[in-house]
Design a protein around this motif. Structure first.
Motif: not given
Length: 192
Positions: A159-178
């Motif tokens: 819904l908001a592809p330009e939002d850097p905060a969302i991308v950062a959170e996704l990265r954190k979640v992937r690290e959380g998985f890892a």
């Protein structure tokens, strides 16, 4: 007498602004108190009737004097007191959604993650919102529900592809998985 719909909408908007002020000052509990009042004013309001007016004959059959249906008929000179004027319907939906989103932000700050999730889910009933998915994702991440978090962050990103905060959170979640222990990782492997 009962407050007219227009007045209720005005009052509700005032409480939302008051909540925003408290939020800006870091008074999250007081902000929530003001946001709750928004719903005291707008929860009882009725949507306007559909465009098609019912035939008078049908209306008169099932409404006795002052019967339920009779009271729904528009009063002369506009709509009845508790009906949202047609031109304000979208505004009331936006008010509901933005107030729920602000409540979600307060709950997040107060560490009330389940309440944040519930508020975001209610906000999404009013329409799609990247903010609702983003905040719900943050709450899920705090509760270590990484699958739920990733789901919401991905919806937010669509819904908001330009939002850097969302991308950062996704990265954190992937690290959380890892970082999850091996057992968790095995469970997650199926979802990735």
């Amino acid at each position: 007498g009962a407050m007219a719909a227009e007045e209720k909408i005005r009052e509700a908007t005032g409480y939302k602004e008051e909540g925003n002020r408290h939020y800006g000052e870091g008074n999250f509990k007081r902000a929530l108190g003001a946001y709750h009042k928004v719903f005291c004013y707008i929860n009882g309001l009725q949507p306007p009737p559909p465009e098609l007016s019912r035939p008078a004959a049908a209306a008169s059959q099932d409404s006795g004097p002052g019967g339920a249906v009779g009271s729904l008929a528009p009063a002369p000179g506009g709509s009845t007191g508790q009906q949202i004027p047609r031109e304000r319907v979208e505004e009331v939906q936006r008010l509901k959604q933005s107030t729920k989103l602000n409540m979600a932000a307060c709950y997040l700050k107060l560490g009330e993650h389940q309440k944040c999730i519930d508020a975001c889910s209610t906000a999404l009933e009013c329409g799609s919102s990247s903010k609702a998915h983003f905040r719900r994702g943050q709450a899920y991440a705090e509760l270590r529900n990484f699958a739920g978090a990733r789901n919401d962050f991905e919806r937010a990103r669509e819904l908001a592809p330009e939002d850097p905060a969302i991308v950062a959170e996704l990265r954190k979640v992937r690290e959380g998985f890892a970082k999850g222990d091996a057992k968790e990782r095995r469970q997650c492997a199926r979802m990735i």
